[in-house]
Design a protein around this motif. Structure first.
Motif, short mmCIF file in Angstrom:
data_model
loop_
_atom_site.label_atom_id
_atom_site.label_comp_id
_atom_site.label_asym_id
_atom_site.label_seq_id
_atom_site.Cartn_x
_atom_site.Cartn_y
_atom_site.Cartn_z
N UNK A 183 -5.93 89.11 22.89
CA UNK A 183 -6.29 90.51 22.70
C UNK A 183 -5.98 91.31 23.95
N UNK A 184 -6.23 92.59 23.88
CA UNK A 184 -5.96 93.47 25.00
C UNK A 184 -7.16 93.56 25.93
N UNK A 185 -6.88 93.69 27.22
CA UNK A 185 -7.96 93.90 28.18
C UNK A 185 -8.51 95.31 28.00
N UNK A 186 -9.81 95.44 28.17
CA UNK A 186 -10.44 96.75 27.98
C UNK A 186 -10.80 97.36 29.33
N UNK A 187 -11.01 98.67 29.34
CA UNK A 187 -11.43 99.42 30.53
C UNK A 187 -10.39 99.41 31.64
N UNK A 188 -9.12 99.32 31.28
CA UNK A 188 -8.03 99.43 32.25
C UNK A 188 -7.23 100.68 31.95
N UNK A 189 -6.85 101.39 33.01
CA UNK A 189 -6.03 102.59 32.84
C UNK A 189 -4.69 102.21 32.22
N UNK A 190 -4.31 102.86 31.13
CA UNK A 190 -3.07 102.51 30.44
C UNK A 190 -2.02 103.62 30.50
N UNK A 191 -2.45 104.88 30.62
CA UNK A 191 -1.46 105.96 30.58
C UNK A 191 -2.04 107.21 31.22
N UNK A 192 -1.16 107.96 31.91
CA UNK A 192 -1.50 109.28 32.44
C UNK A 192 -0.44 110.27 31.95
N UNK A 215 0.43 117.19 33.81
CA UNK A 215 0.32 118.57 33.31
C UNK A 215 1.68 119.27 33.28
N UNK A 216 2.59 118.87 34.20
CA UNK A 216 3.91 119.50 34.25
C UNK A 216 4.92 118.82 33.33
N UNK A 217 4.45 117.82 32.60
CA UNK A 217 5.33 117.07 31.70
C UNK A 217 5.57 115.67 32.21
N UNK A 218 5.92 114.77 31.31
CA UNK A 218 6.14 113.38 31.70
C UNK A 218 4.85 112.58 31.67
N UNK A 219 4.98 111.30 31.96
CA UNK A 219 3.83 110.42 31.89
C UNK A 219 4.06 109.17 32.72
N UNK A 220 3.00 108.42 32.92
CA UNK A 220 3.06 107.13 33.61
C UNK A 220 2.32 106.11 32.76
N UNK A 221 2.93 104.95 32.56
CA UNK A 221 2.35 103.88 31.75
C UNK A 221 2.06 102.68 32.65
N UNK A 222 0.89 102.06 32.47
CA UNK A 222 0.44 100.97 33.32
C UNK A 222 0.33 99.70 32.48
N UNK A 223 1.00 98.64 32.94
CA UNK A 223 1.00 97.36 32.23
C UNK A 223 0.41 96.28 33.12
N UNK A 224 -0.33 95.35 32.52
CA UNK A 224 -1.07 94.34 33.27
C UNK A 224 -0.69 92.94 32.82
N UNK A 232 -9.14 83.50 36.26
CA UNK A 232 -8.08 84.47 36.05
C UNK A 232 -8.60 85.89 36.14
N UNK A 233 -7.77 86.79 36.67
CA UNK A 233 -8.09 88.21 36.69
C UNK A 233 -6.87 88.98 36.21
N UNK A 234 -7.10 90.18 35.71
CA UNK A 234 -5.99 91.04 35.32
C UNK A 234 -5.50 91.82 36.54
N UNK A 235 -4.19 91.86 36.71
CA UNK A 235 -3.59 92.63 37.80
C UNK A 235 -2.52 93.56 37.24
N UNK A 236 -2.23 94.58 37.99
CA UNK A 236 -1.21 95.54 37.57
C UNK A 236 0.17 94.89 37.68
N UNK A 237 0.89 94.86 36.59
CA UNK A 237 2.24 94.25 36.56
C UNK A 237 3.31 95.28 36.92
N UNK A 238 3.26 96.44 36.30
CA UNK A 238 4.24 97.49 36.60
C UNK A 238 3.72 98.85 36.19
#
Length: 205
Positions: free
Chosen positions: A15-24, A27-36, A54-60
Motif C-alpha cells: 500500500x501507499x505510505x500516508x502523511x507524506x508530501x506528494x505534490x505541490x 501559484x505561478x504555474x507548474x508543480x513538484x511531485x515527491x516520490x518515496x 525500514x523507513x520511507x525516504x525521499x527518492x526523487x
C-alpha cells in the motif's frame, strides 16, 4: 492457514505510505511531485546487533514548469542508524551520507553527525548524540565528477544540565571553512568563526 499447515510465512503489507508530501502546485504555474521508497536502517542494539528497521525516504522530486518541461532530482542515502541509549530507548539518528543529483547531473554530498564515533578523515569533530542530524561536511561536484566546493562545519557543544543520568547539551556551530575549486587541486579557503553566550544560546560574535 489451517492447523496442519505449520510452514513459516511472511505477510507483506502492500500500500501507499500516508502523511507524506506528494505534490505541490505553484501559484505561478507548474508543480513538484515527491516520490518515496523504503530504506533499511542498521540496528545498533547491543542485545541484537542484526536488528534492522525500514523507513520511507525521499527518492526523487520531479518538477514540471507547466509547459511539459520536466526536471528530476534524485536522492541516495547511506549509513542509516539507530542510536541505543543505556536505558531502553532508541533514537533514529538519520543517515551518515545523503547524495543529491540534480537534473543537470551535478551532485551534492552531505555528511551528518550520528552520535557514534568521529570520522576524522572526513572532518567530523567530536561526534556526540546531541549533534545527530547536523551537517558537518558538504561537497559539490559537477556532472563530470569534478569537485567545485567543499564546506567543513565544526559543531561544538556545551553541557547545560545533567539530571537522572541524562545530559542536556547546547549544540553550536563553532566555525565554518569553505573551499572553492576550479576543477583541479588548486583552491581558495574562507573561514568564519562564531562565539555564543552558553547561558542564553545567543550568538555574540
Amino acid at each position: 492457514l489451517n492447523n496442519t499447515d505449520l510452514a513459516p510465512r511472511v505477510y507483506l503489507k502492500i500500500g501507499k505510505a500516508v502523511d507524506y508530501l506528494s505534490k505541490i502546485n505553484f501559484s505561478e504555474g507548474g508543480s513538484a511531485h515527491f516520490n518515496y521508497h523504503v530504506q533499511a536502517i542498521e540496528g545498533r542494539n547491543p542485545t541484537n546487533p542484526h536488528y534492522s528497521q525500514n523507513v520511507y525516504t525521499l527518492k526523487n522530486i520531479v518538477t514540471d514548469d507547466g509547459f511539459e518541461n520536466m526536471a528530476t532530482s534524485t536522492y541516495e542515502y547511506k549509513g542509516g542508524k539507530y542510536f541505543y541509549h543505556p536505558d531502553p530507548f532508541k533514537q533514529f539518528t538519520g543517515f551518515n551520507l545523503v547524495e543529491k543529483t540534480d537534473a543537470s547531473g551535478n551532485v551534492t554530498k552531505t555528511y551528518f553527525h550520528q552520535g557514534d564515533s568521529s570520522a576524522t578523515s572526513t572532518g567530523e569533530y567530536d561526534d556526540h548524540i546531541s549533534k545527530a542530524g547536523r551537517a558537518y561536511r558538504v561537497e559539490q561536484y559537477d556532472d563530470s565528477g569534478n569537485l567545485f566546493s567543499k564546506t567543513i562545519n565544526k559543531w561544538d557543544r556545551f553541557d547545560t544540565l545533567t539530571a537522572a543520568g541524562a545530559t542536556s547539551s547546547f549544540v553550536k556551530l563553532a566555525n565554518t571553512v569553505e573551499f572553492t575549486y576550479d576543477g583541479d587541486s588548486d583552491h581558495k579557503e574562507k573561514a568564519q568563526s562564531y562565539t555564543y553566550d552558553d547561558t542564553t544560546g545567543n550568538l555574540s560574535q
